[in-house]
Design a protein around this motif. Structure first.
Motif, mmCIF file in Angstrom:
data_model
loop_
_atom_site.group_PDB
_atom_site.id
_atom_site.type_symbol
_atom_site.label_atom_id
_atom_site.label_comp_id
_atom_site.label_asym_id
_atom_site.label_seq_id
_atom_site.Cartn_x
_atom_site.Cartn_y
_atom_site.Cartn_z
ATOM 1 N N GLY A 91 0.812 -1.204 0.000
ATOM 2 C CA GLY A 91 0.000 0.000 0.000
ATOM 3 C C GLY A 91 0.846 1.255 0.000
ATOM 4 N N VAL A 92 0.274 2.318 -0.537
ATOM 5 C CA VAL A 92 0.936 3.630 -0.527
ATOM 6 C C VAL A 92 -0.040 4.660 0.013
ATOM 7 N N ILE A 93 0.500 5.679 0.673
ATOM 8 C CA ILE A 93 -0.344 6.724 1.262
ATOM 9 C C ILE A 93 -0.369 7.990 0.404
ATOM 10 N N THR A 94 0.619 8.173 -0.442
ATOM 11 C CA THR A 94 0.705 9.360 -1.298
ATOM 12 C C THR A 94 -0.098 9.158 -2.584
ATOM 13 N N PRO A 95 -0.476 10.255 -3.271
ATOM 14 C CA PRO A 95 -0.148 11.652 -2.962
ATOM 15 C C PRO A 95 -1.030 12.203 -1.842
ATOM 16 N N ASN A 103 -2.668 15.617 -8.838
ATOM 17 C CA ASN A 103 -2.259 15.052 -10.117
ATOM 18 C C ASN A 103 -2.988 13.719 -10.271
ATOM 19 N N MET A 104 -3.900 13.643 -11.221
ATOM 20 C CA MET A 104 -4.754 12.466 -11.340
ATOM 21 C C MET A 104 -3.980 11.213 -11.748
ATOM 22 N N ARG A 109 -2.253 5.870 -9.807
ATOM 23 C CA ARG A 109 -1.201 4.977 -9.330
ATOM 24 C C ARG A 109 -1.537 4.444 -7.941
ATOM 25 N N THR A 110 -2.077 5.305 -7.078
ATOM 26 C CA THR A 110 -2.462 4.878 -5.739
ATOM 27 C C THR A 110 -3.556 3.817 -5.805
ATOM 28 N N PHE A 111 -4.538 4.024 -6.672
ATOM 29 C CA PHE A 111 -5.580 3.015 -6.863
ATOM 30 C C PHE A 111 -5.000 1.734 -7.449
ATOM 31 N N ASN A 114 -3.133 0.112 -4.249
ATOM 32 C CA ASN A 114 -3.942 -0.201 -3.078
ATOM 33 C C ASN A 114 -5.174 -1.044 -3.385
ATOM 34 N N VAL A 115 -5.760 -0.829 -4.550
ATOM 35 C CA VAL A 115 -7.032 -1.501 -4.880
ATOM 36 C C VAL A 115 -6.861 -2.530 -5.985
ATOM 37 N N PHE A 116 -6.463 -2.077 -7.173
ATOM 38 C CA PHE A 116 -6.437 -2.987 -8.317
ATOM 39 C C PHE A 116 -5.344 -4.044 -8.180
#
Length: 274
Positions: A91-95, A103-104, A109-111, A114-116
């Motif tokens: 998992g990542v907490i940023t941005p 920045n979408m 990238r976070t999704f 963490n999810v996909f």
């Protein structure tokens, strides 16, 4: 008796994931582990040579890469003969940024992580988890997926944390839906507390002043000064998840997400000090 348990730990090379890896090795003399992650401590890389065949392999790769995901599952089958238990700790907490300046691409990238990444790893492991469950139906550790989410999914909010909070909300809902679609399996979401890992270090240091509200940053600063009662060492959650993965405790019902220290698993006495 069940055969030696085979556990895939995604994100098991640092932070809480690394503590899960160590806990499993400490509490079981038989379970075999495969570790997959994009950041691996040097100690982790040395495990296959030092853990007496307990660690089948350590693979450095990207959970957002379909090639890397498929490669690690293939290697699990070749070197361990299957996958009985999936533990997802990546998992990542940023941005950390307010919506007007987000920045979408970074949010995507976070999704992706963490999810996909979790959804895709679960999908690849499904047939092996099902097989494990049907052939080891008396052992609660087999045919199980443990997914680390966060209390930020619903109850906790900080300014600038929209990407993180929304990914964790999606992840918690995924735990519910995966359990609903796969009643044969046990799918458990686990909430760590605020943990002293690399993830919150910049928040505690006040890096996000002007993004997070001042009182939110001050809260982190005060918690940091209080110490372990508020910012826990990663060993505490890691130990609990390791015991949960091994089936030493059944944990909550399939489809539920719960605080790691509320499911009957022993945690250090200092956790309960006021």
């Amino acid at each position: 008796m069940s055969e030696a348990q085979r556990i895939l730990i995604v994100g098991g090379g640092q932070g809480i994931g690394w503590e899960v890896t160590k806990a499993i090795l400490r509490f079981s003399s038989q379970a075999r582990i495969a570790v997959f992650g994009s950041h691996l401590e040097e100690e982790v890389r040395e495990l296959p040579d030092k853990a007496n065949d307990r660690v089948a392999f350590v693979s450095e790769g990207d959970v957002t890469s379909d090639i890397d995901r498929r490669s690690v599952v293939k290697e699990c089958l070749e070197k361990m003969g299957g996958i009985d238990t999936l533990v997802f700790t990546a998992g990542v907490i940023t941005p950390i940024e307010r919506i007007e300046k987000l920045n979408m691409d970074e949010v995507k990238r976070t999704f992706d992580v963490n999810v996909f990444g979790c959804m895709a790893m679960s999908q690849l492991c499904l047939p092996h988890l099902r097989h494990s469950r049907t052939t080891n139906y008396t052992n609660a550790a087999y045919g199980k997926a443990i997914i680390l989410s966060s209390g930020c999914d619903k109850e906790i909010s900080y300014q600038g944390w929209m990407p993180y909070c929304t990914t964790k909300a999606a992840l918690t809902r995924f735990v519910e839906m995966l359990a609903h679609e796969e009643p044969l399996l046990t799918v458990q979401g686990v909430y760590p507390k605020l943990t002293r890992t690399k993830m919150p270090a910049d928040v505690i240091a006040g890096k996000y002043k002007g993004i997070m509200a001042d009182h939110e940053i001050e809260k982190f600063r005060v918690w940091n000064e209080i110490g372990e009662e508020m910012v826990e060492p990663p060993e505490w959650c890691g130990e609990a998840v390791g015991k949960l993965a091994l089936g030493l405790y059944p944990g909550g019902r399939s489809g539920e997400s719960f605080d790691y220290d509320t499911i009957g698993i022993h945690v250090p006495v200092s956790l309960h000090k006021k």
